[in-house]
Write an enzyme that holds these catalytic residues in place. Structure first.
Site, PDB file in Angstrom:
ATOM      1  N   ASP A  13       0.891  -1.147   0.000  1.00 31.58           N
ATOM      2  CA  ASP A  13       0.000   0.000   0.000  1.00 31.58           C
ATOM      3  C   ASP A  13       0.940   1.211   0.000  1.00 31.58           C
ATOM      4  OD1 ASP A  13      -2.287   1.670   0.670  1.00 31.58           O
ATOM      5  OD2 ASP A  13      -1.449   1.757   2.689  1.00 31.58           O
ATOM      6  N   ASP A 207      -1.119  -0.461   5.963  1.00 32.52           N
ATOM      7  CA  ASP A 207      -1.362   0.098   7.299  1.00 32.52           C
ATOM      8  C   ASP A 207      -2.788  -0.158   7.762  1.00 32.52           C
ATOM      9  OD1 ASP A 207      -2.731   1.769   5.656  1.00 32.52           O
ATOM     10  OD2 ASP A 207      -1.833   3.622   6.360  1.00 32.52           O
ATOM     11  N   ASP A 211      -7.364  -0.798   3.791  1.00 36.26           N
ATOM     12  CA  ASP A 211      -6.898  -2.007   3.124  1.00 36.26           C
ATOM     13  C   ASP A 211      -6.936  -3.264   3.997  1.00 36.26           C
ATOM     14  OD1 ASP A 211      -4.608  -1.559   4.626  1.00 36.26           O
ATOM     15  OD2 ASP A 211      -3.604  -0.516   2.994  1.00 36.26           O
TER      16      ASP A 211
END
Ligand code: ADP
Ligand code: MG
Length: 317
Positions: A13, A207, A211
């Site tokens: 990410d 994190d 997500d």
């Protein structure tokens, strides 16, 4: 450990994972609106947000909490932005997708950075440009992962293409997909899972802000424990307490070495047992050799396994 030792694809990410997730407002471009008022409204809308963008907007307008405006009906839309009612006005703060979704015409911006548009009661009032910085060890982590045999590194982000490609190029990532919604991230990871080399696994590093579903879906989910949300820590298989991407490299190294020890022990224990079994079947071995093959081998295997402790000591310091 076994899954982590066989990692072939690492998906990252961007915000909060490869970049610090500490945004700073670099410019404000109001559109026929007062600049301070724009920041004031944006800060209020983000009052309850845990997103790093929310934090930046709150910092840009000090004394936000004591300003005495009434904030109600807060709704955070993952991958889009956030909406709230501030003293009777509906204020929307988010990216261009959010503006499109509510049917507001927005102005494009040529500044480098993440653009956060603001609309009040369905009218465009301008945008704020914010910038994030790469984490110090992101580039090193990508290089080390390549050396460890990770052959495909991908970045998924909800941010603009311009920012995403800039980051991917600086870090030397193989592939980069931008302007994704949380559901798109799951779709891309599923696609990558379907096309990866057999016997190799896929790790997702994030994190957890927008997500967490991907963390769960990947073969191995690695979460940032410091900045990350509780949902991320819950969904992840590995939690990095220091939020440094280079720790992913350490985790893979520890797994690989531990798996080597496991294999050594299995081969060693089974072969000694087999040899003594055959010897005793033909009447050559005595009782003490049998005792060694059983208890002795176990003790040696345990002593060998203790080396794993040393591994974690040199990597986790
Ligand atoms: P990333 O995938 O890089 O971690 P996110 O999925 O968390 O990014 O967010 C994607 C985009 O959605 C952001 O770049 C921003 O434009 C918008 N966004 C998300 N949450 C907020 C928020 N609280 N305030 C404003 N914009 C937001
Ligand atoms: Mg994120």
């Amino acid at each position: 450990m076994d899954t982590l030792a066989r990692v072939g694809t690492v998906v990252f990410d961007k915000t909060g994972t490869l970049t610090r997730g500490e945004f700073e407002v670099t410019s404000v471009h109001p559109d026929d609106f007062d600049e301070t008022e724009l920041l004031h409204l944006a800060a209020h809308v983000e009052h309850f947000s845990t997103h790093p963008i929310g934090e930046a907007l709150r910092t840009a307008f000090p004394n936000e909490a004591t300003h005495g405006c009434k904030i109600t009906d807060v709704e955070e839309i993952a991958g889009h932005g956030i909406r709230a009612n501030v003293s009777g006005c509906t204020v929307c703060v988010g990216n261009s997708k959010m503006m499109d979704a509510i049917g507001v015409k927005w102005n494009n911006c040529h500044s480098i950075g993440t653009i956060i548009h603001v609309a009040v009661d369905g009218k465009y009032v301008g945008h704020v440009v914010i910038n994030d910085r790469l984490k110090d060890d992101s580039a090193q982590a990508v290089k080390s992962l390549k050396r460890l045999g990770v052959d495909h590194m991908v970045m998924l982000t909800g941010d603009r293409k311009e920012v995403a490609f800039d980051v991917a190029k600086k870090l030397g990532l193989d592939t980069c997909y931008a302007e994704l919604m949380p559901a798109d991230k799951v779709r891309y990871v599923e696609q990558l899972l379907a096309t990866k080399t057999e016997n190799k696994t896929l790790a997702f590093v994030g994190d957890g802000i927008n997500d967490a579903p991907v963390l769960k879906r990947a073969d191995i989910g690695i979460a940032m424990g410091g900045l990350g949300s509780d949902a991320a820590i819950e969904a992840a298989d590995v939690v990095l307490m220091t939020d440094e991407p280079s720790r992913v490299v350490d985790a893979i190294k520890i797994s690989k070495k531990t798996m080597t020890i496991v294999k050594q022990n299995i081969i060693f224990a089974i072969s000694i047992k087999l040899i003594v079994l055959i010897l005793s079947a033909i009447g050559i071995s005595n009782m003490w050799q049998a005792v060694f093959a059983d208890v002795g081998v176990s003790i040696l295997a345990i002593l060998n396994a203790l080396r794993a402790l040393y591994l974690s000591l040199i990597h986790i310091s």
